[in-house]
Write a protein that holds these residues in place. Structure first.
Motif, PDB file in Angstrom:
ATOM      1  N   ASP A  29       0.181   7.709  -5.891  1.00 10.90           N
ATOM      2  CA  ASP A  29      -0.450   7.568  -4.580  1.00 10.90           C
ATOM      3  C   ASP A  29       0.127   8.593  -3.610  1.00 10.90           C
ATOM      4  O   ASP A  29       0.900   9.485  -4.012  1.00 10.90           O
ATOM      5  N   GLU A  30      -0.232   8.515  -2.340  1.00 11.32           N
ATOM      6  CA  GLU A  30       0.170   9.539  -1.367  1.00 11.32           C
ATOM      7  C   GLU A  30       1.671   9.538  -1.088  1.00 11.32           C
ATOM      8  O   GLU A  30       2.192  10.498  -0.510  1.00 11.32           O
ATOM      9  N   GLN A  31       2.367   8.482  -1.475  1.00 11.06           N
ATOM     10  CA  GLN A  31       3.831   8.463  -1.349  1.00 11.06           C
ATOM     11  C   GLN A  31       4.513   8.860  -2.651  1.00 11.06           C
ATOM     12  O   GLN A  31       5.744   8.862  -2.726  1.00 11.06           O
ATOM     13  N   GLY A  32       3.709   9.216  -3.662  1.00 11.50           N
ATOM     14  CA  GLY A  32       4.280   9.607  -4.938  1.00 11.50           C
ATOM     15  C   GLY A  32       4.643   8.436  -5.822  1.00 11.50           C
ATOM     16  O   GLY A  32       5.297   8.601  -6.852  1.00 11.50           O
ATOM     17  N   SER A  39      -5.947   0.217 -10.451  1.00  9.55           N
ATOM     18  CA  SER A  39      -5.566  -0.349  -9.163  1.00  9.55           C
ATOM     19  C   SER A  39      -4.846   0.705  -8.335  1.00  9.55           C
ATOM     20  O   SER A  39      -4.296   1.671  -8.874  1.00  9.55           O
ATOM     21  N   ASP A  40      -4.859   0.519  -7.010  1.00  7.09           N
ATOM     22  CA  ASP A  40      -4.078   1.379  -6.136  1.00  7.09           C
ATOM     23  C   ASP A  40      -2.715   0.774  -5.829  1.00  7.09           C
ATOM     24  O   ASP A  40      -1.929   1.360  -5.076  1.00  7.09           O
ATOM     25  N   ALA A  41      -2.437  -0.392  -6.397  1.00  6.80           N
ATOM     26  CA  ALA A  41      -1.155  -1.052  -6.160  1.00  6.80           C
ATOM     27  C   ALA A  41      -0.038  -0.281  -6.845  1.00  6.80           C
ATOM     28  O   ALA A  41      -0.145   0.060  -8.034  1.00  6.80           O
ATOM     29  N   PRO A  42       1.045   0.028  -6.131  1.00  9.44           N
ATOM     30  CA  PRO A  42       2.144   0.777  -6.753  1.00  9.44           C
ATOM     31  C   PRO A  42       2.987  -0.094  -7.675  1.00  9.44           C
ATOM     32  O   PRO A  42       3.142  -1.295  -7.461  1.00  9.44           O
ATOM     33  N   VAL A  43       3.501   0.533  -8.692  1.00 17.21           N
ATOM     34  CA  VAL A  43       4.428  -0.146  -9.604  1.00 17.21           C
ATOM     35  C   VAL A  43       5.805  -0.171  -8.959  1.00 17.21           C
ATOM     36  O   VAL A  43       6.274   0.840  -8.422  1.00 17.21           O
ATOM     37  N   ARG A  44       6.450  -1.317  -8.983  1.00 19.66           N
ATOM     38  CA  ARG A  44       7.787  -1.420  -8.399  1.00 19.66           C
ATOM     39  C   ARG A  44       8.758  -0.493  -9.128  1.00 19.66           C
ATOM     40  O   ARG A  44       8.693  -0.356 -10.354  1.00 19.66           O
TER      41      ARG A  44
END
Length: 358
Positions: A29-32, A39-44
């Motif tokens: 995503d835009e934060q890398g 999904s657009d949900a980031p992986v922890r």
């Protein structure tokens, strides 16, 4: 049902395998941050290893693992096609001219992880600056996660591949080699990732390139190739100081050469880079100052082999201006020949780096 590989005959009558090269896509995503599939949900961050273990399965048959990061104005589908096209050309060259790539006598079966990131913007100076700033922010310490995520990805691939220097592997000649390929801003992500380091020590390995490997690094990359890098010419002095050893500090985990192409017909790293940063970029004029000696060579035709002493250097500048020209229409476009690297000569360079890694 699995489709049968397509077979075509070359002009010499040899059968050519034109089946697609197997690829796996990971998205940032835009934060890398790494995005979960679908999904657009980031992986922890503490779940990266677990996630990579689920989505990445290195084929046992693969001889060469590639991590490909695209550049400016590239959609995910286009990035997958770009990586697949380049590696398919390399595979066809290896099959058609095996004598030219002696290191690949045990076979060449590439597999690729394509790293996709939000690179689209208006084709303008403001758009170029926006993506330049985003690429930096996604990787910079304290603001982005891309370097850590891609570094973690490389560490995972390095851990899971069959070590080509293991005695049991040598007996069967089934080692798997790890290569980086980037285009444009994708080269920045890769350089940041290779600078990334983890604490757990690793055992040293004896390898074929002349550069020694630091045993404390979390992974080892066998070669890195960046087409038309969108970065200042002094980047290896200013932006990526940890790529090469200095005054008691060990080098990053890149044992093979860092090879970078450039072409004066590249308007993105020429005209746009000049306006945005008051100087042309690497993709237009090659690397400028650097903390290690450099070597320069023209991009060779497929009939000209790359000797080890041509590519066995810490930084190799490849002048591709005679080939990366983009045609008359593209030369007048906003980006010029910035993306005009899909040629047999590019595959020849990539394949030669793979062969000389053995």
């Amino acid at each position: 049902m699995t489709a049968k590989p397509l077979k075509r005959r070359t002009s010499s009558g040899k059968v050519r395998d034109s089946a697609p090269v197997s690829t796996t896509v990971v998205r940032l995503d835009e934060q890398g941050r790494l995005c979960a599939p679908g999904s657009d949900a980031p992986v922890r961050p503490d779940r990266l290893s677990e996630h990579l273990g689920r989505v990445l399965r290195i084929p046992d048959r693969a001889t060469d693992i590639y991590v490909y990061v695209h550049g400016w104005q590239t959609e995910p589908d286009s990035a997958v096609r770009s990586a697949g096209r380049l590696l398919r050309q390399a595979r066809e060259l290896a099959a058609a001219r095996p004598e030219a790539y002696a290191g690949l006598s045990g076979g060449y079966r590439p597999w690729c992880v394509v790293v996709c990131w939000p690179s689209s913007s208006l084709p303008s100076l403001a758009g170029y600056r926006r993506i330049r700033d985003r690429a930096h922010a996604m990787s910079a310490p304290g603001t982005g996660h891309a370097a850590h995520v891609i570094g973690h990805l490389l560490g995972y691939l390095d851990k899971k591949r069959a070590d080509p220097r293991d005695p049991a592997v040598l007996a069967n000649r089934h080692g798997q080699y790890l290569h980086l390929v980037g285009h444009s801003f994708g080269g920045r992500f890769l350089c940041e990732a290779v600078q990334w380091a983890a604490d757990p020590p690793r055992g040293p390995r004896v390898l074929s390139w002349s550069t020694a490997v630091d045993p404390l690094r979390p992974f080892t990359v066998d070669s890195a190739l960046v087409f038309q890098m969108a970065a200042p010419r002094d980047s290896f002095d200013e932006m990526f100081p940890a790529l090469f050893p200095r005054a008691g500090r060990p080098a990053a985990p890149l044992r093979g050469p860092l090879t970078l192409t450039h072409s004066r017909w590249d308007r993105a790293t020429g005209f746009w880079h000049l306006r945005a940063e008051a100087a042309p970029g690497i993709g237009h004029s090659g690397v400028g100052t650097a903390p290690v000696p450099q070597h320069s060579t023209p991009l060779l035709t497929v009939d000209e082999p790359y000797a080890l002493d041509v590519l066995d250097h810490r930084i190799v500048n490849v002048d591709a201006g005679w080939r990366y020209r983009g045609g008359r229409a593209r030369r007048l476009s906003l980006t010029g020949a910035h993306s005009d690297f899909h040629h047999a000569e590019s595959a020849h360079l990539l394949l030669s780096l793979s062969a000389l890694s053995r």
